[in-house]
Design an enzyme around this catalytic site. Structure first.
Site, short mmCIF file in Angstrom:
data_model
loop_
_atom_site.label_atom_id
_atom_site.label_comp_id
_atom_site.label_asym_id
_atom_site.label_seq_id
_atom_site.Cartn_x
_atom_site.Cartn_y
_atom_site.Cartn_z
N LYS A 288 11.25 25.29 57.68
CA LYS A 288 10.93 24.13 56.71
C LYS A 288 11.00 24.43 55.20
O LYS A 288 10.23 25.59 54.76
CB LYS A 288 9.73 23.38 56.98
CG LYS A 288 9.51 21.95 56.41
CD LYS A 288 8.24 21.56 57.06
CE LYS A 288 7.98 19.95 56.27
NZ LYS A 288 6.83 19.44 56.88
N GLU A 377 -2.55 10.48 68.46
CA GLU A 377 -3.50 9.16 68.18
C GLU A 377 -4.51 8.83 69.19
O GLU A 377 -5.58 8.64 69.16
CB GLU A 377 -2.99 8.10 67.52
CG GLU A 377 -2.23 8.45 66.14
CD GLU A 377 -0.78 9.06 66.27
OE1 GLU A 377 -0.35 9.28 65.23
OE2 GLU A 377 -0.31 9.17 67.32
N ARG A 405 -1.03 3.21 67.63
CA ARG A 405 -0.69 3.71 68.87
C ARG A 405 -1.97 4.06 69.57
O ARG A 405 -1.84 4.41 70.87
CB ARG A 405 -0.13 5.16 68.46
CG ARG A 405 1.24 4.80 67.69
CD ARG A 405 1.84 6.19 67.25
NE ARG A 405 3.18 6.16 67.61
CZ ARG A 405 4.00 7.28 67.91
NH1 ARG A 405 3.53 8.47 67.53
NH2 ARG A 405 5.35 7.18 68.14
#
Length: 642
Positions: A288, A377, A405
């Site tokens: 990344k 979540e 969610r």
């Protein structure tokens, strides 16, 4: 500032242009694409490190596949900047995330190359499988479907559900696992450890280097030859790896790990995989922030750094001689530690957002009492419920739009059992440049209809601290505190804690004939409006409701007994929001009044700065003033008629 693309990138308006290049030119193109992203994001802002990490993968996919007929589905979409630039949006990329410009995420209405709208994680495999099954049904057997999912997004339960289903289908599906050990923050959990074990198996890596091309060639010789090769491969893999391969156990052909920054080899690998039928997974190891040293070194900081000097790496901040208010997120983080020092039962939970929510402050101070559970979540909510059954007081910090969610778990696992879980809903209301996938527009409406829940919102940082203090007191039950993204309004916010009466609002300003009722930090826009209105001879009263549930009925009786013109203001959906709650109260108690509701209308609100969106939706200080003036005129008219 006009940013010029490099000579190769200038030639590419669409992937069909990219496919005219020689394979030997791809590496140079990747360099130009990466530099273009750095140049634009450094002066305009946006997500940064994620797109740098998938430049080679993006180029290789569009080079090998026949997009948009072949379909690429991104997960979350933080990493899609290179994709956008290569698919007709290079010359408008500078408008990324600004009002009226292109979206920071893939968006179906923006381009045929954006095959699925995303913003929340772990959706790509489900969507790609749906597309693949539909293509198979329609007889489009040559169509490729590729889901690109990061190892962070793979921690989400929905991704596992999709893998489980895809393994029993025969559809042409390729899942590319973009393995960089990061989401926004470093990844956590057993999946991270498992992927690490694969990437460090030297014997297996040597074997897989020759596997892809062999299988691709064998698959062309008929199903019997392919079946024989498949059995041989499983046998060898089982010998070389200590544990059975997770993806193989789900009936996926597993290939990799491969170097996600070797664009030529990636292109060759993808070309070979096109000829292998059924569900496949390519494990690509990437970095990344690749190509920008500072982003590679501190990937969390450079996920979305804002504006920066691309040469020195200095991140630009608003400079002011005056002390500035803190972010609500930081007030939450420091206050949680302060409370936890006093109450040993307090624990902190976040689904993969420790830095964004400032839960990292508690994770550093009290690592044994603060948990990053990954992009999960639903698990975060029920894990919190489990803690609560044992006498703990969990502060479950979730972005408002992500809480959608975990809604089933809020109802079934927390509310029905009346457990003391404190839900701190970060990024409530309109969040700004992240746009509709991240706006916290609906939490007031979907939370206030649940039995046992307390639903609150602070108007400032001191109120946030006091609501957090109140929520952790004994026997409070489930408690919701919503607050917005960004800076508050107080510099001196660290004050002694004070308990707030549940369901008790407050009158901030006396007034005549007209009352303004606000909920949450948007009340500060009403304060600005009232200051101007007073100068013009209009004197509204101002009430801060504090609680959407339970409502302060004594306060509302006072309001309706004294005012026939009322304005409600909220940074949330008008349908089912605080204005609706006030109307319900008025109806239930047979009051008569003219109520004007200001808030988020029944439409998808696009991206832009928060202040721009408040204005667009009609509930900033100017809109409050206009509504007040209109009601003041009607008061005068009513008086003249009577």
């Amino acid at each position: 500032m006009q940013v010029e693309a490099g000579p190769l990138l200038q030639q590419i308006n669409y992937p069909s242009d990219l496919r005219q290049l020689k394979a030997t030119e791809l590496e140079d193109l990747c360099h130009e694409l990466r530099q273009f992203i750095i140049d634009i994001v450094s002066v305009n802002g946006g997500h940064f490190a994620a797109s740098l990490g998938v430049v080679e993968l993006t180029v290789a996919l569009h080079y090998v596949l026949n997009t948009p007929y072949d379909q690429i589905i991104f997960d979350v979409g933080h990493q899609a900047y290179g994709h956008k630039i290569l698919t007709g949006r290079r010359d408008v990329f500078h408008t990324n995330r600004i009002l009226g410009g292109i979206s920071g995420f893939p968006k179906r209405g923006e381009s045929e190359y954006d095959t699925f709208g995303v913003g929340h994680s772990s959706t790509s495999i489900s969507a790609a499988l749906g597309m693949a099954v539909a293509s198979e049904y329609k007889g489009e057997t040559d169509r490729q479907h590729v889901a690109i999912i990061g190892d962070g997004a793979l921690t989400g339960g929905m991704a596992f559900e999709a893998l489980n289903h895809a393994g029993i289908e025969k559809s042409n599906l390729l899942v590319i696992l973009n393995d960089n050990c990061m989401s926004i923050d470093p990844n956590v959990g057993a999946m991270k450890e498992y992927l690490t074990s694969i990437t460090t198996s030297k014997s297996y890596n040597k074997f897989r280097d020759e596997l892809i091309a062999v299988l691709a060639k064998i698959s062309k010789n008929g199903p019997d030859a392919y079946g024989w090769a498949k059995k041989l491969e499983q046998s060898i893999k089982g010998t070389l790896l200590k544990n059975a391969n997770l993806f193989e156990s789900l009936n996926f052909r597993y290939f990799g790990p491969v170097d996600g920054h070797d664009v030529v080899k990636l292109a060759k690998t993808l070309e070979d995989l096109k000829h292998i039928p059924g569900p496949k997974l390519l494990h690509a190891v990437t970095v990344k922030g690749k190509g920008y040293a500072l982003a590679e070194k501190d990937q969390t900081k450079w996920h979305a750094p804002g504006l920066f000097d691309k040469i020195t790496g200095e991140i630009k901040k608003n400079k002011s001689d005056k002390p500035q208010p803190s972010k609500y997120q930081d007030v939450f983080g420091h206050t949680l530690v302060e409370l936890a020092e006093q109450n040993k039962k307090i624990m902190g939970i976040t689904p993969a957002m420790p830095s964004g929510s400032s839960m990292n402050i508690m994770m550093k101070a009290m690592p044994e009492r603060a948990f990053d559970v990954g992009i999960a979540e639903q698990h975060a909510v029920t894990f919190s419920a489990g803690l609560a059954t044992q006498g703990m007081v969990p502060f479950c910090n979730i972005y408002s739009s992500f809480m959608q969610r975990g809604y089933d778990q809020v109802i079934h696992d927390v509310a029905l059992q009346n457990l003391q879980v404190v839900f701190c809903l970060d990024r409530a209301g309109l969040v700004g440049a992240d746009g509709p996938t991240h706006h916290g527009a609906y939490d007031i409406a979907f939370m206030r209809c649940i039995p046992n829940l307390v639903v609150s919102a602070p108007m400032n940082e001191e109120e946030l601290r006091n609501l957090m203090y109140t929520a952790q007191l004994p026997d409070r039950g489930p408690f919701v505190i919503r607050y917005p993204r960004g800076n508050g309004v107080m510099v001196d916010w660290k004050r002694p804690f004070a308990e707030i009466g549940i369901g008790k609002g407050r009158k901030l300003h006396d007034g005549e004939e007209l009352a303004i009722l606000t909920f949450g930090t948007i009340g500060n826009e009403a304060v600005k409006a009232i200051q101007v209105l007073n100068q013009e001879g209009i004197y509204p009263a101002h009430y801060d409701l504090r609680f959407a549930k339970p409502l302060d009925e004594d306060l509302l009786h006072e309001v309706f007994a004294n005012f026939k013109k009322i304005i409600t203001v909220e940074d949330g959906s008008l349908i089912g929001g605080i204005g609706s709650a006030v109307l319900e109260f008025m109806n239930d108690h047979n009051y008569q009044a003219q109520v004007v509701r200001l808030g988020i209308p029944d439409t998808v609100v696009e991206h832009g700065e928060q202040a721009e969106l408040w204005k667009l939706c009609g509930y900033d200080a100017t809109a409050i003033m206009e509504a007040s003036k209109n009601l003041a005129k009607s008061i005068k008219t009513d008086t003249m008629v009577s």
